[in-house]
Design an enzyme around this catalytic site. Structure first.
Site, PDB file in Angstrom:
ATOM      1  N   PRO A   1      39.804  30.417  65.888  1.00  0.00           N
ATOM      2  CA  PRO A   1      39.625  31.788  66.387  1.00  0.00           C
ATOM      3  C   PRO A   1      40.111  32.839  65.373  1.00  0.00           C
ATOM      4  O   PRO A   1      39.500  33.884  65.223  1.00  0.00           O
ATOM      5  CB  PRO A   1      40.462  31.797  67.667  1.00  0.00           C
TER       6      PRO A   1
ATOM      7  N   SER B   1      36.147  33.672  57.871  1.00  0.00           N
ATOM      8  CA  SER B   1      35.957  33.799  56.422  1.00  0.00           C
ATOM      9  C   SER B   1      37.251  33.478  55.675  1.00  0.00           C
ATOM     10  O   SER B   1      37.228  32.877  54.600  1.00  0.00           O
ATOM     11  CB  SER B   1      35.504  35.222  56.068  1.00  0.00           C
TER      12      SER B   1
ATOM     13  N   ARG C   1      -6.305  37.158  64.603  1.00  0.00           N
ATOM     14  CA  ARG C   1      -6.091  38.312  65.482  1.00  0.00           C
ATOM     15  C   ARG C   1      -6.937  39.495  64.989  1.00  0.00           C
ATOM     16  O   ARG C   1      -6.854  39.876  63.812  1.00  0.00           O
ATOM     17  CB  ARG C   1      -4.600  38.683  65.467  1.00  0.00           C
TER      18      ARG C   1
ATOM     19  N   GLN D   1      -4.341  46.363  54.736  1.00  0.00           N
ATOM     20  CA  GLN D   1      -3.478  46.218  53.562  1.00  0.00           C
ATOM     21  C   GLN D   1      -2.001  46.099  53.945  1.00  0.00           C
ATOM     22  O   GLN D   1      -1.245  45.338  53.307  1.00  0.00           O
ATOM     23  CB  GLN D   1      -3.690  47.435  52.638  1.00  0.00           C
TER      24      GLN D   1
ATOM     25  N   GLY E   1       3.195  41.580  66.620  1.00  0.00           N
ATOM     26  CA  GLY E   1       3.261  42.684  67.567  1.00  0.00           C
ATOM     27  C   GLY E   1       3.985  42.253  68.834  1.00  0.00           C
ATOM     28  O   GLY E   1       4.946  41.480  68.776  1.00  0.00           O
TER      29      GLY E   1
ATOM     30  N   GLU F   1      28.788  28.474  57.315  1.00  0.00           N
ATOM     31  CA  GLU F   1      29.107  27.867  56.011  1.00  0.00           C
ATOM     32  C   GLU F   1      29.334  28.942  54.937  1.00  0.00           C
ATOM     33  O   GLU F   1      28.982  28.772  53.769  1.00  0.00           O
ATOM     34  CB  GLU F   1      28.067  26.818  55.621  1.00  0.00           C
ATOM     35  N   GLY F   2      29.904  30.060  55.393  1.00  0.00           N
ATOM     36  CA  GLY F   2      30.209  31.189  54.525  1.00  0.00           C
ATOM     37  C   GLY F   2      29.189  32.296  54.707  1.00  0.00           C
ATOM     38  O   GLY F   2      28.006  32.100  54.456  1.00  0.00           O
ATOM     39  N   THR F   3      29.666  33.471  55.151  1.00  0.00           N
ATOM     40  CA  THR F   3      28.769  34.615  55.357  1.00  0.00           C
ATOM     41  C   THR F   3      28.151  35.053  54.019  1.00  0.00           C
ATOM     42  O   THR F   3      28.616  34.651  52.948  1.00  0.00           O
ATOM     43  CB  THR F   3      29.559  35.820  55.915  1.00  0.00           C
TER      44      THR F   3
HETATM   45  N1  CAA Z   1      34.839  25.129  45.410  1.00  0.00           N
HETATM   46  C1  CAA Z   1      35.934  24.416  45.041  1.00  0.00           C
HETATM   47  N2  CAA Z   1      37.187  24.934  45.100  1.00  0.00           N
HETATM   48  C2  CAA Z   1      37.294  26.208  45.543  1.00  0.00           C
HETATM   49  C3  CAA Z   1      36.189  26.987  45.936  1.00  0.00           C
HETATM   50  C4  CAA Z   1      34.916  26.399  45.845  1.00  0.00           C
HETATM   51  N3  CAA Z   1      33.806  27.071  46.204  1.00  0.00           N
HETATM   52  N4  CAA Z   1      36.619  28.201  46.348  1.00  0.00           N
HETATM   53  C5  CAA Z   1      37.961  28.194  46.203  1.00  0.00           C
HETATM   54  N5  CAA Z   1      38.373  26.995  45.716  1.00  0.00           N
HETATM   55  C6  CAA Z   1      39.738  26.564  45.405  1.00  0.00           C
HETATM   56  C7  CAA Z   1      40.330  27.457  44.321  1.00  0.00           C
HETATM   57  O1  CAA Z   1      40.038  26.935  43.035  1.00  0.00           O
HETATM   58  C8  CAA Z   1      41.810  27.387  44.632  1.00  0.00           C
HETATM   59  O2  CAA Z   1      42.314  26.172  44.145  1.00  0.00           O
HETATM   60  P1  CAA Z   1      43.860  25.997  43.644  1.00  0.00           P
HETATM   61  O3  CAA Z   1      44.629  25.578  44.832  1.00  0.00           O
HETATM   62  O4  CAA Z   1      43.786  24.919  42.613  1.00  0.00           O
HETATM   63  O5  CAA Z   1      44.309  27.311  43.113  1.00  0.00           O
HETATM   64  C9  CAA Z   1      41.826  27.306  46.152  1.00  0.00           C
HETATM   65  O6  CAA Z   1      40.554  26.775  46.551  1.00  0.00           O
HETATM   66  C10 CAA Z   1      42.041  28.638  46.832  1.00  0.00           C
HETATM   67  O7  CAA Z   1      41.021  29.500  46.373  1.00  0.00           O
HETATM   68  P2  CAA Z   1      41.094  31.064  46.508  1.00  0.00           P
HETATM   69  O8  CAA Z   1      42.408  31.549  45.983  1.00  0.00           O
HETATM   70  O9  CAA Z   1      39.855  31.616  45.908  1.00  0.00           O
HETATM   71  O10 CAA Z   1      41.101  31.244  48.094  1.00  0.00           O
HETATM   72  P3  CAA Z   1      40.787  32.539  48.929  1.00  0.00           P
HETATM   73  O11 CAA Z   1      41.519  32.356  50.197  1.00  0.00           O
HETATM   74  O12 CAA Z   1      41.001  33.796  48.156  1.00  0.00           O
HETATM   75  O13 CAA Z   1      39.194  32.501  49.173  1.00  0.00           O
HETATM   76  C11 CAA Z   1      37.180  31.659  50.154  1.00  0.00           C
HETATM   77  C12 CAA Z   1      38.538  31.374  49.533  1.00  0.00           C
HETATM   78  C13 CAA Z   1      36.124  31.450  49.076  1.00  0.00           C
HETATM   79  C14 CAA Z   1      37.021  33.043  50.733  1.00  0.00           C
HETATM   80  C15 CAA Z   1      37.103  30.597  51.271  1.00  0.00           C
HETATM   81  O14 CAA Z   1      38.076  30.847  52.250  1.00  0.00           O
HETATM   82  C16 CAA Z   1      35.736  30.484  51.918  1.00  0.00           C
HETATM   83  O15 CAA Z   1      34.828  29.873  51.363  1.00  0.00           O
HETATM   84  N6  CAA Z   1      35.596  31.063  53.143  1.00  0.00           N
HETATM   85  C17 CAA Z   1      34.423  30.812  53.956  1.00  0.00           C
HETATM   86  C18 CAA Z   1      34.706  29.659  54.884  1.00  0.00           C
HETATM   87  C19 CAA Z   1      33.446  29.033  55.402  1.00  0.00           C
HETATM   88  O16 CAA Z   1      32.467  28.846  54.701  1.00  0.00           O
HETATM   89  N7  CAA Z   1      33.516  28.656  56.680  1.00  0.00           N
HETATM   90  C20 CAA Z   1      32.425  27.968  57.292  1.00  0.00           C
HETATM   91  C21 CAA Z   1      32.967  26.877  58.176  1.00  0.00           C
HETATM   92  S1  CAA Z   1      31.904  25.527  58.522  1.00  0.00           S
HETATM   93  C22 CAA Z   1      30.774  26.087  59.613  1.00  0.00           C
HETATM   94  O17 CAA Z   1      30.149  27.055  59.350  1.00  0.00           O
HETATM   95  C23 CAA Z   1      30.577  25.378  60.903  1.00  0.00           C
HETATM   96  C24 CAA Z   1      29.511  24.389  60.965  1.00  0.00           C
HETATM   97  O18 CAA Z   1      29.649  23.413  61.666  1.00  0.00           O
HETATM   98  C25 CAA Z   1      28.215  24.568  60.221  1.00  0.00           C
END
Ligand code: CAA
Length: 380
Positions: free
Chosen positions: A128, A132, A268, A279, A339, A363-365
């Site tokens: 919750p 992100s 249609r 066009q 439409g 899987e990330g916005t």
């Molecule tokens: N690949 C590999 N490693 C990564 C990475 C990537 N894409 N992004 C970050 N890391 C690593 C960094 O290298 C760093 O490693 P160290 O510990 O060695 O320093 C560590 O992770 C922390 O990285 P950041 O300092 O960049 O972390 P942050 O908190 O500033 O940002 C973020 C990270 C990219 C924003 C991350 O939180 C993120 O991707 N958020 C989105 C989450 C997401 O995609 N959620 C979806 C959930 S799944 C889902 O959708 C449900 C489903 O069932 C489909």
């Protein structure tokens, strides 16, 4: 440089297309309306090897490449995006993670059934308060002898209520921030794991997204995935691969909506001519086809990079953001071409329109994808 699919890829595409059109299409609208889990179709996908596409045959998979995986998710989603995400989660968020980070014992015990379609997997990172900002986990896993005790509320778990195994992230040492997160291979049938609710969603309604509770759930240490503290890195690595799947899902949704709009515009008639000859409509179809082609290039090239063992973090984020925005734009325009018929559940485009939105979120916005891309660009 070869822009043509191989004969094997074409055969695979045609096989999956036939399966989706013959077996999934007739029930897609009804399942969407009723939020009905497609149990029989999931079983069929397992039998066809669509749930462990890139897993090696040794561990129950089909032993194919990531290009094949992208084609499969695209073809499923062209007809039914719910099937696309069910398969994508099992393939890349679960099987890929266990094959990459699991022990031999975990692969034998858990990966084989997951990859061969005898079990289903899910991935649990979101909470919750941790969307992100995935590192701000409240879930805790406290070591107690040869087990960890997990307490957590997790949400947005695709496949959650039908999963046998879930890759779950929880804090083992909150003082370490993201380096205090560990990953676990949850047995959903064990005591202490429960479903709180299945979300009533805008789209992909036949794929279930769940909120789940862990109440003093004891998990043996041998079920930890990777080392203690490696969980965030594991989650990020898994999501890099997962994003190729969601990009392919978005591509398939866009393709399905485009084909429906094209066919409709050709039959249609208004003002005494088919609307495709206006066009405004013809140019919209031209832009749809162009954007979809560009999205497909990005998705396939990213899959190819992964198959070559090249870095693909930035590419996967680019493919996902572009393909998902293409899906949203194309489905919006497809509804417009239909439409008022496009606003009706009699036609498939309103479902494509609703399904497209999630590809810009999960899987990330799109904002997170742009963050990933810009960080990678400035790192280079
Ligand atoms: N690949 C590999 N490693 C990564 C990475 C990537 N894409 N992004 C970050 N890391 C690593 C960094 O290298 C760093 O490693 P160290 O510990 O060695 O320093 C560590 O992770 C922390 O990285 P950041 O300092 O960049 O972390 P942050 O908190 O500033 O940002 C973020 C990270 C990219 C924003 C991350 O939180 C993120 O991707 N958020 C989105 C989450 C997401 O995609 N959620 C979806 C959930 S799944 C889902 O959708 C449900 C489903 O069932 C489909």
């Amino acid at each position: 440089m070869d822009f043509q699919l191989s004969a094997d890829h074409v055969l695979l595409r045609d096989t999956v297309r036939q399966f989706a059109e013959k077996e999934a299409a007739p029930t897609a609208a009804e399942r969407d309306e009723q939020m009905e889990w497609p149990g029989a179709l999931v079983q069929r996908m397992g039998e066809m090897g669509l749930l462990g596409v890139a897993v090696s045959e040794e561990y129950g998979g089909a032993g194919l490449d990531y290009m094949s995986y992208a084609i499969i998710i695209e073809e499923l989603s062209r007809v039914d995006a719910s099937l696309g995400v069910i398969a994508s989660v099992n393939n890349s968020l679960v099987c890929y993670g266990i094959e990459k980070f699991g022990t031999e014992e975990q692969k034998r015990e858990l990966l084989v059934p997951l990859a061969s379609g005898r079990a289903l997997g899910a991935f649990s990172l979101s909470e919750p308060g941790a969307g992100s900002d995935a590192a701000s986990q409240k879930a805790t896993a406290v070591r107690d002898g040869d087990a960890y005790v997990i307490n957590a509320i997790k949400n947005w778990i695709t496949n959650g209520d039908h999963a046998d195994t879930i890759i779950l992230m929880a804090m083992t040492d909150a003082s370490q921030g993201h380096r205090g997160i560990s990953a676990f291979l949850v047995d959903t049938h064990a005591p202490g794991v429960s479903i709180m609710k299945v979300e009533n969603k805008l789209g992909i309604r036949s794929a279930h997204s769940c909120q789940m509770a862990y109440d003093n759930y004891r998990i043996p240490v041998r079920r930890r995935l990777g080392e203690e503290g490696q969980g965030f890195k594991i989650a990020m690595t898994i999501l890099n691969a997962g994003r190729v799947g969601i990009a392919a899902q978005a591509l398939g949704i866009a393709q399905g909506a485009y084909e429906a709009a094209l066919n409709y515009a050709k039959v249609r008639e208004q003002f005494g001519q088919r609307i495709a000859d206006f066009q405004a409509v013809g140019f919209t179809l031209a832009d749809m086809a162009t954007r979809i082609k560009a999205a497909r290039m990005l998705v396939y090239e990213t899959a190819w990079r992964k198959d070559q063992g090249l870095d693909f973090i930035k590419d996967a984020a680019m493919a996902k953001v572009f393909a998902s925005e293409t899906a949203m734009w194309t489905t919006t325009k497809a509804v417009q071409i239909f439409g008022s018929n496009g606003y009706s559940k009699e036609y498939p485009v309103e479902r494509f329109f609703r399904d497209a939105k999630i590809t810009e979120i999960y899987e990330g916005t799109s904002e997170i994808q742009r963050l990933v891309i810009s960080r990678e660009l400035t790192k280079e």
